[in-house]
Design an enzyme around this catalytic site. Structure first.
Site, PDB file in Angstrom:
ATOM      1  N   SER A 100      -1.545  -3.646   5.449  1.00  0.00           N
ATOM      2  CA  SER A 100      -2.051  -3.342   4.106  1.00  0.00           C
ATOM      3  C   SER A 100      -2.075  -1.832   3.925  1.00  0.00           C
ATOM      4  O   SER A 100      -1.051  -1.172   4.088  1.00  0.00           O
ATOM      5  CB  SER A 100      -3.429  -3.974   3.892  1.00  0.00           C
ATOM      6  OG  SER A 100      -3.831  -3.850   2.549  1.00  0.00           O
ATOM      7  N   THR A 101      -3.230  -1.249   3.640  1.00  0.00           N
ATOM      8  CA  THR A 101      -3.325   0.180   3.364  1.00  0.00           C
ATOM      9  C   THR A 101      -2.750   1.007   4.519  1.00  0.00           C
ATOM     10  O   THR A 101      -3.167   0.861   5.657  1.00  0.00           O
ATOM     11  CB  THR A 101      -4.789   0.580   3.123  1.00  0.00           C
ATOM     12  OG1 THR A 101      -5.361  -0.300   2.178  1.00  0.00           O
ATOM     13  CG2 THR A 101      -4.881   2.017   2.622  1.00  0.00           C
ATOM     14  N   HIS A 157       0.729  -5.956   1.849  1.00  0.00           N
ATOM     15  CA  HIS A 157       0.061  -6.063   0.556  1.00  0.00           C
ATOM     16  C   HIS A 157       0.655  -5.046  -0.414  1.00  0.00           C
ATOM     17  O   HIS A 157       0.518  -3.842  -0.230  1.00  0.00           O
ATOM     18  CB  HIS A 157      -1.443  -5.819   0.702  1.00  0.00           C
ATOM     19  CG  HIS A 157      -2.136  -6.844   1.536  1.00  0.00           C
ATOM     20  ND1 HIS A 157      -3.315  -6.593   2.201  1.00  0.00           N
ATOM     21  CD2 HIS A 157      -1.826  -8.141   1.826  1.00  0.00           C
ATOM     22  CE1 HIS A 157      -3.703  -7.680   2.854  1.00  0.00           C
ATOM     23  NE2 HIS A 157      -2.817  -8.627   2.640  1.00  0.00           N
ATOM     24  N   MET A 171      -7.389  -2.484   5.247  1.00  0.00           N
ATOM     25  CA  MET A 171      -8.802  -2.792   5.096  1.00  0.00           C
ATOM     26  C   MET A 171      -8.996  -4.288   4.884  1.00  0.00           C
ATOM     27  O   MET A 171      -8.132  -4.970   4.371  1.00  0.00           O
ATOM     28  CB  MET A 171      -9.377  -2.025   3.901  1.00  0.00           C
ATOM     29  CG  MET A 171     -10.871  -2.229   3.683  1.00  0.00           C
ATOM     30  SD  MET A 171     -11.492  -1.211   2.333  1.00  0.00           S
ATOM     31  CE  MET A 171     -13.139  -1.908   2.140  1.00  0.00           C
ATOM     32  N   ASP A 196      -7.936  -9.926   6.108  1.00  0.00           N
ATOM     33  CA  ASP A 196      -6.770 -10.787   5.947  1.00  0.00           C
ATOM     34  C   ASP A 196      -5.920 -10.755   7.213  1.00  0.00           C
ATOM     35  O   ASP A 196      -5.540  -9.684   7.690  1.00  0.00           O
ATOM     36  CB  ASP A 196      -5.938 -10.327   4.735  1.00  0.00           C
ATOM     37  CG  ASP A 196      -4.803 -11.290   4.420  1.00  0.00           C
ATOM     38  OD1 ASP A 196      -4.926 -12.477   4.762  1.00  0.00           O
ATOM     39  OD2 ASP A 196      -3.802 -10.844   3.827  1.00  0.00           O
TER      40      ASP A 196
END
Length: 368
Positions: free
Chosen positions: A188-189, A214, A307, A310
């Protein structure tokens, strides 16, 4: 004592976008809109008075475009920046440049829509801003990761410390371990740059790979195209029914879930519509749980910077099904959230730095 809210500076030349973003972010008790600026010059003057925790930044603005402002900001006064873009294919290549220049994530400009769609958009926007606040901004500039060309040493002993699919069971019979390994990756991030480093370190005969990063729809195709031009492995946005082949990487398309399935001795992906799972679509949990069911001990699971949680439960199911599971370590993560949750659940076999992940995946391929 209550934590201080995340102070956000909105930079966008559209008054309606500034207003809508302000309403969405202000509705979250953990976020406070510090100010809204119509262009980078106004924003720069505001930053001189007070440094925000996060900046949301438009791409196309008068006087100075967002990419130029981002580069100046990263060089002089690094602050976590989230790029705010219209949902267009044409602009997606520019957004890839923004991520390479130091932006930590992308959000799509909110627009009037059905109540459910607007509420879902608000959840995503607030989550991205919160993740950005925890990120360590890193100035842009590509680095050349070391090529992982040989199997690494024996991994350390294993740690002891509701998605679309039911919990997986350990495969048996036809699902027993074969010589073909498939790697499933979740990020993700900070993941766009981490994935680039990881994939650039792989040789052309690396195992087949499926990735959930993501990212909004339309941007995943540009992301895959950019990686394809940099890596020895072939990279493309996943389409329903695509086979998972050695030397090929499939990126889950934004806005839809991607699952791993097996037909005989071959793996392929299924791309499906569906609700948010673990607050995301595509969801890492959905991919990992499908990998536990379809591949079991033939799978390698990797959870990278990001973060939230997931992928944590899905990685545990992968490990329970016999897969080899890897988490990126805190030192090399932009946000040590998803890997930390997976580690805390006991779903991780090996914790390594970003530079060692490719070696671990190739080691798993070599031992199969």
């Amino acid at each position: 004592m209550a934590a201080k809210p995340i102070r956000v500076l909105i930079v966008d030349d559209s008054a309606s976008v500034r207003q809508t973003l302000t309403q969405i972010l202000s509705h979250d008790p953990d976020i406070e809109v510090m100010a809204a600026a119509s262009d980078p010059y106004v924003a720069a003057r505001r930053i001189m008075d007070e440094t925000p925790d996060v900046i949301t930044l438009d791409v196309e603005m008068p006087h100075m475009d967002g990419i130029t402002f981002l580069k100046k900001l990263m060089a002089q006064h690094p602050v976590p920046v989230v790029m705010c873009s219209s949902l267009t294919t044409d602009g997606s290549e520019t957004l890839m440049q923004a991520l390479e220049a130091g932006a930590v994530d992308i959000i799509v400009k909110p627009k009037i829509a059905a109540a459910d769609a607007l509420a879902e958009s608000a959840v995503t926007i607030c989550d991205v801003v919160k993740a950005a606040a925890k990120a360590r901004p890193r100035p842009g500039g590509a680095r050349k990761p070391a090529r992982a060309s040989a199997p690494c040493a024996e991994p350390a002993p294993k740690l002891t410390a509701d998605a679309m699919l039911p919990p997986a069971r350990r495969p048996a019979g036809a699902m027993a371990k074969t010589t073909e390994i498939v790697a499933c990756i979740g990020a993700s991030t900070g993941g766009t740059e981490a994935l680039k480093d990881f994939l650039m370190a792989l040789p052309a005969n690396a195992p087949g790979i499926v990735i959930v990063q993501h990212m909004p729809e339309k941007f995943t195709a540009a992301f895959a195209k950019r990686l394809d031009g940099l890596c020895e492995v072939s990279v493309k946005e996943a389409e329903d029914g695509d086979p998972v082949l050695r030397g090929h990487v499939l990126i889950a398309p934004g806005g839809r879930h991607t699952l791993l399935e097996r037909r005989g001795a071959r793996y392929h992906v299924s791309v499906r519509e569906g609700p948010l799972v673990s607050r995301h679509r595509p969801s890492v949990d959905v991919l990992f749980r499908s990998a536990a069911r379809a591949a079991g001990p033939n799978a390698v699971g990797v959870i990278m910077t990001g973060m939230g949680d997931d992928g944590a439960r899905g990685m545990l199911e992968m490990k329970q099904a016999g897969a080899f599971t890897i988490a990126q370590d805190e030192a090399s993560c932009v946000v040590f959230g998803m890997p930390k949750e997976a580690i805390n659940l006991g779903g991780v076999d090996r914790i390594v730095g970003l530079d060692d992940i490719a070696h671990q995946v190739l080691w798993a391929q070599a031992r199969s």
